[in-house]
Write an enzyme that holds these catalytic residues in place. Sequence first.
Site, PDB file in Angstrom:
ATOM      1  N   GLU A 188      49.444 -14.957  -4.970  1.00 37.38           N
ATOM      2  CA  GLU A 188      50.426 -13.977  -5.457  1.00 37.38           C
ATOM      3  C   GLU A 188      50.079 -12.577  -4.963  1.00 37.38           C
ATOM      4  O   GLU A 188      50.966 -11.782  -4.638  1.00 37.38           O
ATOM      5  CB  GLU A 188      50.480 -14.006  -6.979  1.00 37.38           C
ATOM      6  CG  GLU A 188      51.091 -15.303  -7.509  1.00 37.38           C
ATOM      7  CD  GLU A 188      50.858 -15.447  -9.006  1.00 37.38           C
ATOM      8  OE1 GLU A 188      51.657 -14.918  -9.775  1.00 37.38           O
ATOM      9  OE2 GLU A 188      49.869 -16.078  -9.392  1.00 37.38           O
TER      10      GLU A 188
ATOM     11  N   HIS B 138      66.903 -24.422   2.378  1.00 38.49           N
ATOM     12  CA  HIS B 138      67.507 -23.944   1.111  1.00 38.49           C
ATOM     13  C   HIS B 138      66.688 -24.407  -0.096  1.00 38.49           C
ATOM     14  O   HIS B 138      67.232 -24.565  -1.182  1.00 38.49           O
ATOM     15  CB  HIS B 138      68.952 -24.426   0.950  1.00 38.49           C
ATOM     16  CG  HIS B 138      69.790 -24.235   2.160  1.00 38.49           C
ATOM     17  ND1 HIS B 138      70.521 -23.099   2.406  1.00 38.49           N
ATOM     18  CD2 HIS B 138      69.991 -25.039   3.241  1.00 38.49           C
ATOM     19  CE1 HIS B 138      71.157 -23.210   3.568  1.00 38.49           C
ATOM     20  NE2 HIS B 138      70.843 -24.375   4.099  1.00 38.49           N
TER      21      HIS B 138
ATOM     22  N   SER C 263      44.448 -17.962 -17.850  1.00 38.77           N
ATOM     23  CA  SER C 263      45.216 -17.032 -18.667  1.00 38.77           C
ATOM     24  C   SER C 263      44.362 -16.614 -19.850  1.00 38.77           C
ATOM     25  O   SER C 263      43.607 -17.417 -20.394  1.00 38.77           O
ATOM     26  CB  SER C 263      46.496 -17.714 -19.153  1.00 38.77           C
ATOM     27  OG  SER C 263      46.974 -17.070 -20.315  1.00 38.77           O
TER      28      SER C 263
END
Length: 465
Positions: free
Chosen positions: A294, A160, A281
Amino acid sequence: MKESENLWGGRFTESANKTFAEFNNSFKFDRRLFSADVRASIAYCDGLFHAGVVTRLEAERIKNGLSTILKRADYNQNYFDEIAAEDVHSFIETRLVQLVGEVGKKLHTGRSRNDQVSTAFRLWLREKITELSKIARDAQQSLIDSAEKNRAAILPGYTHLQRAQPILWAHWCLAYYEKLARDRERLDEVWRRVNVSPLGAAALAGTSFEIDREAVARDLGFEGVTANSLDSVSDRDFAVEFVGAGCLIMVHLSRLAEDLILYASTEFGFIELSDAVSTGSSLMPQKKNPDALELIRGKAGRIFGHHTALLAMMKGLPLAYNKDMQEDKEAVFDTVDTVSSCLQVAKIVLENTRVNAEKTRIAAAKGYLNATELADYLVQRNVPFRTAHETVGKIVLYAISKGKELNELGLEELKGFSENIESDIFDALSLEQTLASKNQIGGTAPERVFEALEHAKESLAREEN
Ligand code: ARG
Protein backbone atom coordinates in the site's frame (compact mmCIF):
# COMPACT_ATOMS: atom_id res chain seq x y z
CA MET A 1 35.56 47.88 5.01
CA LYS A 2 33.86 44.85 6.46
CA GLU A 3 34.58 41.42 4.99
CA SER A 4 31.31 40.21 3.45
CA GLU A 5 29.48 37.34 5.13
CA ASN A 6 28.31 35.90 1.85
CA LEU A 7 29.45 35.65 -1.72
CA TRP A 8 27.97 38.93 -2.85
CA GLY A 9 28.53 41.32 0.03
CA GLY A 10 30.42 44.14 -1.71
CA ARG A 11 27.35 45.85 -3.04
CA PHE A 12 25.40 45.39 0.19
CA THR A 13 25.48 47.50 3.29
CA GLU A 14 22.91 45.65 5.39
CA SER A 15 22.77 42.00 6.28
CA ALA A 16 19.91 39.79 5.18
CA ASN A 17 16.75 39.52 7.21
CA LYS A 18 16.99 36.35 9.27
CA THR A 19 13.73 34.85 8.15
CA PHE A 20 14.50 35.64 4.54
CA ALA A 21 17.99 34.19 4.86
CA GLU A 22 16.56 30.95 6.17
CA PHE A 23 14.05 30.93 3.35
CA ASN A 24 16.75 31.61 0.80
CA ASN A 25 19.32 29.14 2.05
CA SER A 26 19.49 25.76 0.39
CA PHE A 27 22.42 24.33 2.32
CA LYS A 28 20.15 22.22 4.54
CA PHE A 29 19.33 20.09 1.51
CA ASP A 30 21.84 20.83 -1.27
CA ARG A 31 24.70 19.59 0.93
CA ARG A 32 23.97 16.32 -0.80
CA LEU A 33 25.82 17.80 -3.77
CA PHE A 34 28.89 18.39 -1.64
CA SER A 35 31.32 15.85 -3.03
CA ALA A 36 30.11 16.35 -6.61
CA ASP A 37 30.67 20.09 -6.27
CA VAL A 38 34.14 19.61 -4.80
CA ARG A 39 35.05 17.23 -7.61
CA ALA A 40 33.85 19.73 -10.20
CA SER A 41 35.89 22.45 -8.50
CA ILE A 42 39.05 20.35 -8.60
CA ALA A 43 38.62 19.84 -12.35
CA TYR A 44 37.76 23.48 -12.83
CA CYS A 45 40.92 24.48 -10.98
CA ASP A 46 42.97 22.59 -13.55
CA GLY A 47 41.04 24.48 -16.22
CA LEU A 48 42.05 27.74 -14.54
CA PHE A 49 45.69 26.65 -14.48
CA HIS A 50 45.69 25.79 -18.19
CA ALA A 51 43.98 29.10 -18.89
CA GLY A 52 46.84 30.86 -17.10
CA VAL A 53 44.57 32.25 -14.37
CA VAL A 54 46.36 30.52 -11.51
CA THR A 55 49.96 29.32 -11.31
CA ARG A 56 50.82 25.67 -10.89
CA LEU A 57 51.60 26.26 -7.24
CA GLU A 58 48.32 28.08 -6.65
CA ALA A 59 46.40 25.33 -8.40
CA GLU A 60 48.10 22.74 -6.21
CA ARG A 61 47.21 24.65 -3.07
CA ILE A 62 43.59 25.03 -4.11
CA LYS A 63 43.25 21.40 -5.12
CA ASN A 64 44.91 20.15 -1.94
CA GLY A 65 42.57 22.36 0.02
CA LEU A 66 39.56 20.90 -1.78
CA SER A 67 40.74 17.34 -1.16
CA THR A 68 41.25 18.14 2.51
CA ILE A 69 37.71 19.51 2.70
CA LEU A 70 36.41 16.23 1.27
CA LYS A 71 38.31 14.23 3.89
CA ARG A 72 37.28 16.45 6.77
CA ALA A 73 33.64 16.18 5.84
CA ASP A 74 34.12 12.45 5.92
CA TYR A 75 35.35 12.16 9.47
CA ASN A 76 33.92 15.26 11.16
CA GLN A 77 30.22 14.73 11.70
CA ASN A 78 29.65 18.41 12.50
CA TYR A 79 31.62 19.69 9.55
CA PHE A 80 28.55 20.97 7.72
CA ASP A 81 26.98 22.59 10.72
CA GLU A 82 29.96 24.44 12.13
CA ILE A 83 29.46 27.41 9.82
CA ALA A 84 26.32 28.99 8.43
CA ALA A 85 26.26 28.87 4.63
CA GLU A 86 23.75 29.90 2.01
CA ASP A 87 24.30 26.89 -0.17
CA VAL A 88 26.75 24.09 -0.82
CA HIS A 89 28.80 26.23 -3.19
CA SER A 90 29.32 29.05 -0.73
CA PHE A 91 30.03 26.52 2.00
CA ILE A 92 32.84 24.96 0.01
CA GLU A 93 34.31 28.33 -0.91
CA THR A 94 34.24 29.52 2.69
CA ARG A 95 35.89 26.33 3.88
CA LEU A 96 38.50 26.61 1.15
CA VAL A 97 39.43 30.16 2.04
CA GLN A 98 39.58 29.21 5.73
CA LEU A 99 41.98 26.46 4.81
CA VAL A 100 44.24 27.90 2.11
CA GLY A 101 43.75 31.65 2.55
CA GLU A 102 43.52 34.30 -0.17
CA VAL A 103 44.45 31.98 -3.02
CA GLY A 104 41.18 30.15 -2.44
CA LYS A 105 39.36 33.26 -3.61
CA LYS A 106 40.73 32.72 -7.12
CA LEU A 107 38.75 29.54 -7.69
CA HIS A 108 35.54 31.27 -8.66
CA THR A 109 37.20 33.15 -11.53
CA GLY A 110 35.18 32.89 -14.71
CA ARG A 111 32.48 30.69 -13.30
CA SER A 112 29.17 31.30 -11.62
CA ARG A 113 27.05 29.31 -9.25
CA ASN A 114 24.71 29.03 -12.21
CA ASP A 115 26.96 26.75 -14.23
CA GLN A 116 28.37 25.31 -11.03
CA VAL A 117 25.06 24.10 -9.65
CA SER A 118 23.99 22.52 -12.91
CA THR A 119 27.36 20.75 -13.14
CA ALA A 120 27.27 19.41 -9.60
CA PHE A 121 23.64 18.37 -9.96
CA ARG A 122 24.40 16.47 -13.14
CA LEU A 123 27.44 14.75 -11.62
CA TRP A 124 25.39 13.71 -8.62
CA LEU A 125 22.38 12.58 -10.63
CA ARG A 126 24.50 10.63 -13.09
CA GLU A 127 25.68 8.40 -10.27
CA LYS A 128 22.26 8.07 -8.73
CA ILE A 129 20.72 7.00 -12.03
CA THR A 130 23.30 4.24 -12.33
CA GLU A 131 22.56 3.09 -8.78
CA LEU A 132 18.82 3.24 -9.36
CA SER A 133 19.10 1.14 -12.47
CA LYS A 134 20.96 -1.52 -10.47
CA ILE A 135 18.24 -1.51 -7.83
CA ALA A 136 15.63 -1.90 -10.57
CA ARG A 137 17.69 -4.76 -11.91
CA ASP A 138 17.47 -6.51 -8.52
CA ALA A 139 13.70 -6.07 -8.61
CA GLN A 140 13.68 -7.69 -12.05
CA GLN A 141 15.70 -10.56 -10.62
CA SER A 142 13.11 -11.12 -7.90
CA LEU A 143 10.41 -11.37 -10.57
CA ILE A 144 12.47 -13.96 -12.40
CA ASP A 145 12.97 -15.87 -9.17
CA SER A 146 9.27 -15.86 -8.40
CA ALA A 147 8.52 -17.10 -11.94
CA GLU A 148 11.07 -19.85 -11.51
CA LYS A 149 9.83 -20.89 -8.09
CA ASN A 150 6.22 -21.11 -9.28
CA ARG A 151 6.66 -22.59 -12.72
CA ALA A 152 3.52 -24.71 -12.46
CA ALA A 153 1.21 -22.01 -11.15
CA ILE A 154 -1.71 -21.02 -13.38
CA LEU A 155 -3.99 -18.14 -12.50
CA PRO A 156 -6.79 -16.24 -14.18
CA GLY A 157 -5.72 -13.27 -16.28
CA TYR A 158 -8.10 -10.33 -15.99
CA THR A 159 -9.51 -7.52 -18.08
CA HIS A 160 -11.86 -5.06 -16.37
CA LEU A 161 -10.97 -7.10 -13.28
CA GLN A 162 -13.22 -9.84 -14.70
CA ARG A 163 -11.73 -13.28 -15.25
CA ALA A 164 -10.64 -13.35 -18.89
CA GLN A 165 -8.19 -16.10 -19.88
CA PRO A 166 -5.83 -18.34 -17.92
CA ILE A 167 -2.17 -17.36 -17.76
CA LEU A 168 0.93 -18.67 -16.06
CA TRP A 169 2.13 -16.97 -12.88
CA ALA A 170 5.48 -16.75 -14.66
CA HIS A 171 3.76 -14.80 -17.44
CA TRP A 172 2.50 -12.28 -14.90
CA CYS A 173 6.01 -11.98 -13.42
CA LEU A 174 7.55 -11.43 -16.83
CA ALA A 175 5.00 -8.74 -17.67
CA TYR A 176 6.41 -6.67 -14.81
CA TYR A 177 9.94 -7.68 -15.76
CA GLU A 178 9.36 -6.11 -19.20
CA LYS A 179 7.93 -2.94 -17.72
CA LEU A 180 11.00 -2.54 -15.55
CA ALA A 181 13.25 -3.29 -18.52
CA ARG A 182 11.74 -0.33 -20.39
CA ASP A 183 12.02 1.79 -17.26
CA ARG A 184 15.70 1.05 -17.17
CA GLU A 185 16.08 1.92 -20.84
CA ARG A 186 14.48 5.24 -20.05
CA LEU A 187 16.93 5.77 -17.19
CA ASP A 188 19.80 5.06 -19.60
CA GLU A 189 18.50 7.63 -22.05
CA VAL A 190 18.13 10.24 -19.35
CA TRP A 191 21.63 9.40 -18.14
CA ARG A 192 23.02 10.24 -21.56
CA ARG A 193 21.43 13.69 -21.55
CA VAL A 194 22.47 14.30 -17.95
CA ASN A 195 26.03 13.42 -18.79
CA VAL A 196 26.95 16.69 -20.53
CA SER A 197 28.97 19.47 -18.91
CA PRO A 198 27.58 22.99 -18.56
CA LEU A 199 30.73 24.18 -16.77
CA GLY A 200 32.11 27.26 -18.52
CA ALA A 201 28.69 28.65 -19.34
CA ALA A 202 29.34 30.87 -16.30
CA ALA A 203 26.45 33.13 -15.31
CA LEU A 204 24.69 32.99 -18.69
CA ALA A 205 26.88 34.42 -21.42
CA GLY A 206 29.89 32.13 -21.26
CA THR A 207 33.28 32.74 -19.70
CA SER A 208 35.85 35.32 -20.68
CA PHE A 209 38.78 33.17 -19.56
CA GLU A 210 40.41 30.61 -21.78
CA ILE A 211 38.90 27.64 -20.01
CA ASP A 212 39.14 24.52 -22.15
CA ARG A 213 35.58 23.41 -21.45
CA GLU A 214 36.06 20.11 -23.22
CA ALA A 215 39.14 19.19 -21.23
CA VAL A 216 37.39 20.00 -17.95
CA ALA A 217 34.37 17.97 -19.07
CA ARG A 218 36.58 15.01 -19.97
CA ASP A 219 38.22 15.22 -16.59
CA LEU A 220 34.82 14.86 -14.95
CA GLY A 221 33.86 11.95 -17.19
CA PHE A 222 31.24 13.91 -19.10
CA GLU A 223 30.48 12.86 -22.65
CA GLY A 224 30.77 16.42 -23.96
CA VAL A 225 29.87 20.03 -23.27
CA THR A 226 26.58 21.89 -23.65
CA ALA A 227 26.41 23.95 -26.83
CA ASN A 228 24.82 27.19 -25.65
CA SER A 229 25.64 29.01 -22.43
CA LEU A 230 22.19 30.55 -22.09
CA ASP A 231 20.54 27.18 -22.50
CA SER A 232 23.04 25.52 -20.15
CA VAL A 233 22.15 27.55 -17.09
CA SER A 234 18.45 28.04 -17.77
CA ASP A 235 17.16 24.53 -18.16
CA ARG A 236 16.39 21.66 -15.86
CA ASP A 237 14.82 19.45 -18.48
CA PHE A 238 17.23 16.70 -17.46
CA ALA A 239 15.76 16.80 -13.96
CA VAL A 240 12.21 16.79 -15.27
CA GLU A 241 13.02 13.85 -17.52
CA PHE A 242 14.58 11.96 -14.68
CA VAL A 243 11.57 12.46 -12.44
CA GLY A 244 9.38 11.53 -15.43
CA ALA A 245 11.23 8.25 -15.73
CA GLY A 246 10.72 7.85 -11.98
CA CYS A 247 6.99 8.43 -12.45
CA LEU A 248 6.72 5.51 -14.85
CA ILE A 249 8.67 3.24 -12.51
CA MET A 250 6.17 4.20 -9.82
CA VAL A 251 3.19 3.57 -12.11
CA HIS A 252 4.54 0.09 -12.69
CA LEU A 253 5.35 -0.61 -9.07
CA SER A 254 1.99 0.72 -8.01
CA ARG A 255 0.17 -1.63 -10.37
CA LEU A 256 2.27 -4.53 -9.19
CA ALA A 257 1.36 -3.54 -5.65
CA GLU A 258 -2.33 -3.32 -6.52
CA ASP A 259 -2.32 -6.76 -8.16
CA LEU A 260 -0.66 -8.30 -5.14
CA ILE A 261 -2.92 -6.52 -2.66
CA LEU A 262 -5.93 -7.98 -4.46
CA TYR A 263 -4.36 -11.42 -4.73
CA ALA A 264 -3.57 -11.39 -1.01
CA SER A 265 -7.18 -10.63 -0.04
CA THR A 266 -9.36 -13.43 1.33
CA GLU A 267 -11.65 -12.93 -1.67
CA PHE A 268 -8.86 -13.94 -4.05
CA GLY A 269 -6.59 -15.94 -1.76
CA PHE A 270 -4.04 -16.37 -4.54
CA ILE A 271 -0.98 -15.45 -2.51
CA GLU A 272 0.17 -15.18 1.03
CA LEU A 273 2.56 -12.47 2.15
CA SER A 274 4.86 -13.55 4.94
CA ASP A 275 4.73 -11.83 8.31
CA ALA A 276 8.02 -10.15 7.49
CA VAL A 277 6.31 -7.78 5.03
CA SER A 278 2.89 -7.45 6.65
CA THR A 279 1.50 -5.62 9.62
CA GLY A 280 -1.30 -6.38 12.03
CA SER A 281 -4.19 -4.28 13.23
CA SER A 282 -4.11 -2.58 16.63
CA LEU A 283 -7.78 -3.45 17.02
CA MET A 284 -8.67 -6.50 14.94
CA PRO A 285 -6.55 -9.46 15.99
CA GLN A 286 -7.22 -11.48 12.82
CA LYS A 287 -5.87 -8.85 10.42
CA LYS A 288 -2.75 -9.13 8.32
CA ASN A 289 -2.34 -6.06 6.18
CA PRO A 290 -0.21 -5.55 3.06
CA ASP A 291 1.18 -2.19 4.24
CA ALA A 292 4.40 -2.50 2.27
CA LEU A 293 2.46 -2.69 -0.97
CA GLU A 294 0.00 0.00 0.00
CA LEU A 295 2.88 2.36 0.73
CA ILE A 296 4.40 1.69 -2.66
CA ARG A 297 1.03 2.45 -4.25
CA GLY A 298 0.67 5.58 -2.14
CA LYS A 299 4.15 6.92 -2.74
CA ALA A 300 3.56 6.88 -6.49
CA GLY A 301 1.37 9.95 -6.06
CA ARG A 302 4.17 11.78 -4.37
CA ILE A 303 6.51 11.30 -7.32
CA PHE A 304 3.86 12.46 -9.80
CA GLY A 305 3.61 15.53 -7.57
CA HIS A 306 7.33 16.21 -7.93
CA HIS A 307 7.03 15.91 -11.69
CA THR A 308 4.16 18.38 -11.82
CA ALA A 309 5.99 20.69 -9.42
CA LEU A 310 9.07 20.78 -11.64
CA LEU A 311 7.10 21.40 -14.81
CA ALA A 312 5.09 24.16 -13.20
CA MET A 313 8.20 25.67 -11.64
CA MET A 314 9.95 25.91 -15.02
CA LYS A 315 7.18 26.92 -17.37
CA GLY A 316 7.07 30.66 -16.86
CA LEU A 317 10.74 31.39 -16.27
CA PRO A 318 12.41 34.00 -18.45
CA LEU A 319 15.89 32.96 -19.58
CA ALA A 320 18.29 32.36 -18.00
CA TYR A 321 18.77 31.38 -14.33
CA ASN A 322 16.12 32.27 -11.77
CA LYS A 323 16.12 31.37 -8.11
CA ASP A 324 12.89 29.44 -8.61
CA MET A 325 15.15 26.74 -9.98
CA GLN A 326 16.60 26.04 -6.55
CA GLU A 327 13.33 24.17 -6.00
CA ASP A 328 14.54 21.48 -8.39
CA LYS A 329 16.69 19.75 -5.81
CA GLU A 330 14.30 18.50 -3.19
CA ALA A 331 12.02 17.13 -5.91
CA VAL A 332 14.86 15.18 -7.47
CA PHE A 333 16.42 14.09 -4.17
CA ASP A 334 13.12 12.76 -2.91
CA THR A 335 12.47 11.02 -6.22
CA VAL A 336 15.81 9.23 -5.97
CA ASP A 337 15.17 8.20 -2.36
CA THR A 338 11.55 7.19 -2.78
CA VAL A 339 11.88 5.29 -6.05
CA SER A 340 14.94 3.44 -4.71
CA SER A 341 13.19 2.38 -1.54
CA CYS A 342 10.02 1.34 -3.40
CA LEU A 343 12.04 -0.83 -5.78
CA GLN A 344 13.86 -2.41 -2.85
CA VAL A 345 10.68 -3.08 -0.93
CA ALA A 346 8.92 -4.49 -4.02
CA LYS A 347 11.78 -6.95 -4.34
CA ILE A 348 11.55 -7.96 -0.69
CA VAL A 349 7.79 -8.43 -0.94
CA LEU A 350 8.19 -10.66 -4.00
CA GLU A 351 10.72 -12.75 -2.12
CA ASN A 352 8.18 -13.07 0.68
CA THR A 353 5.21 -14.03 -1.47
CA ARG A 354 3.92 -17.59 -1.46
CA VAL A 355 1.67 -18.47 -4.38
CA ASN A 356 -1.24 -20.72 -3.54
CA ALA A 357 -1.15 -22.64 -6.83
CA GLU A 358 -4.13 -24.84 -5.94
CA LYS A 359 -6.38 -21.86 -5.42
CA THR A 360 -5.16 -19.99 -8.47
CA ARG A 361 -5.71 -23.11 -10.58
CA ILE A 362 -9.27 -23.54 -9.36
CA ALA A 363 -9.95 -19.87 -10.08
CA ALA A 364 -8.50 -20.23 -13.59
CA ALA A 365 -10.66 -23.29 -14.27
CA LYS A 366 -13.91 -21.63 -13.26
CA GLY A 367 -15.80 -18.76 -14.87
CA TYR A 368 -15.67 -19.75 -18.56
CA LEU A 369 -12.09 -18.64 -19.13
CA ASN A 370 -11.99 -21.20 -21.94
CA ALA A 371 -14.90 -19.67 -23.88
CA THR A 372 -12.54 -18.04 -26.39
CA GLU A 373 -10.95 -21.46 -26.79
CA LEU A 374 -14.28 -22.92 -27.83
CA ALA A 375 -14.81 -20.11 -30.35
CA ASP A 376 -11.31 -20.69 -31.75
CA TYR A 377 -12.13 -24.42 -32.00
CA LEU A 378 -15.14 -23.59 -34.19
CA VAL A 379 -13.05 -21.22 -36.30
CA GLN A 380 -10.65 -24.10 -36.97
CA ARG A 381 -13.68 -25.93 -38.34
CA ASN A 382 -14.28 -23.09 -40.73
CA VAL A 383 -16.96 -21.22 -38.77
CA PRO A 384 -16.47 -17.46 -39.20
CA PHE A 385 -15.23 -15.97 -35.92
CA ARG A 386 -18.18 -13.62 -35.45
CA THR A 387 -20.61 -16.56 -35.81
CA ALA A 388 -18.51 -18.70 -33.49
CA HIS A 389 -18.51 -15.89 -30.91
CA GLU A 390 -22.30 -15.72 -31.06
CA THR A 391 -22.69 -19.49 -30.73
CA VAL A 392 -20.32 -19.71 -27.77
CA GLY A 393 -22.14 -16.82 -26.12
CA LYS A 394 -25.30 -18.87 -26.25
CA ILE A 395 -23.51 -21.94 -24.92
CA VAL A 396 -22.15 -19.90 -21.98
CA LEU A 397 -25.63 -18.62 -21.22
CA TYR A 398 -26.94 -22.17 -21.29
CA ALA A 399 -24.07 -23.44 -19.10
CA ILE A 400 -24.72 -20.68 -16.55
CA SER A 401 -28.37 -21.75 -16.37
CA LYS A 402 -27.23 -25.32 -15.70
CA GLY A 403 -24.60 -24.22 -13.17
CA LYS A 404 -21.88 -25.98 -15.17
CA GLU A 405 -18.55 -25.10 -16.76
CA LEU A 406 -18.20 -25.57 -20.55
CA ASN A 407 -16.25 -28.79 -20.22
CA GLU A 408 -18.86 -30.18 -17.85
CA LEU A 409 -21.53 -30.09 -20.58
CA GLY A 410 -22.23 -33.29 -22.49
CA LEU A 411 -21.22 -33.70 -26.13
CA GLU A 412 -24.87 -33.90 -27.20
CA GLU A 413 -25.70 -30.70 -25.34
CA LEU A 414 -22.82 -28.95 -27.12
CA LYS A 415 -23.76 -30.41 -30.49
CA GLY A 416 -27.19 -28.88 -30.01
CA PHE A 417 -25.50 -25.52 -30.57
CA SER A 418 -23.15 -26.51 -33.36
CA GLU A 419 -22.77 -29.66 -35.45
CA ASN A 420 -19.07 -28.84 -35.77
CA ILE A 421 -18.35 -29.82 -32.18
CA GLU A 422 -16.78 -33.28 -31.82
CA SER A 423 -15.51 -35.32 -28.87
CA ASP A 424 -12.03 -33.75 -29.15
CA ILE A 425 -13.61 -30.59 -27.77
CA PHE A 426 -12.92 -31.70 -24.20
CA ASP A 427 -9.18 -31.75 -24.76
CA ALA A 428 -9.35 -28.37 -26.42
CA LEU A 429 -11.20 -26.91 -23.46
CA SER A 430 -8.79 -28.20 -20.81
CA LEU A 431 -6.80 -25.67 -18.84
CA GLU A 432 -3.53 -27.08 -20.20
CA GLN A 433 -4.66 -26.81 -23.80
CA THR A 434 -6.07 -23.34 -23.28
CA LEU A 435 -2.61 -22.23 -22.19
CA ALA A 436 -0.67 -24.29 -24.72
CA SER A 437 -2.57 -22.85 -27.67
CA LYS A 438 -1.22 -19.31 -26.98
CA ASN A 439 2.00 -20.32 -28.59
CA GLN A 440 3.08 -17.28 -30.60
CA ILE A 441 5.79 -14.87 -29.45
CA GLY A 442 4.67 -13.16 -26.26
CA GLY A 443 1.88 -15.65 -25.55
CA THR A 444 1.27 -17.49 -22.30
CA ALA A 445 1.94 -21.02 -23.62
CA PRO A 446 4.39 -22.62 -21.16
CA GLU A 447 6.85 -23.24 -23.98
CA ARG A 448 6.88 -19.53 -24.82
CA VAL A 449 6.91 -18.32 -21.26
CA PHE A 450 9.84 -20.49 -20.21
CA GLU A 451 11.71 -19.45 -23.32
CA ALA A 452 11.11 -15.81 -22.36
CA LEU A 453 12.19 -16.61 -18.81
CA GLU A 454 15.49 -18.00 -20.13
CA HIS A 455 16.03 -14.85 -22.22
CA ALA A 456 15.34 -12.68 -19.20
CA LYS A 457 17.79 -14.65 -17.08
CA GLU A 458 20.47 -14.47 -19.76
CA SER A 459 19.92 -10.79 -20.23
CA LEU A 460 20.39 -10.01 -16.54
CA ALA A 461 23.38 -12.35 -16.31
CA ARG A 462 25.00 -10.61 -19.28
CA GLU A 463 24.72 -7.33 -17.45
CA GLU A 464 26.67 -8.68 -14.53
CA ASN A 465 29.78 -9.14 -16.64
N1 ARG B 1 21.56 27.41 -4.61
C1 ARG B 1 21.36 27.85 -5.94
C2 ARG B 1 20.45 26.88 -6.70
O1 ARG B 1 20.35 25.81 -6.29
C3 ARG B 1 22.66 27.94 -6.65
C4 ARG B 1 22.67 28.89 -7.80
C5 ARG B 1 22.56 30.28 -7.31
N2 ARG B 1 22.73 31.20 -8.35
C6 ARG B 1 22.38 32.49 -8.19
N3 ARG B 1 22.58 33.24 -9.19
N4 ARG B 1 21.85 32.92 -7.09
O2 ARG B 1 19.84 27.22 -7.67
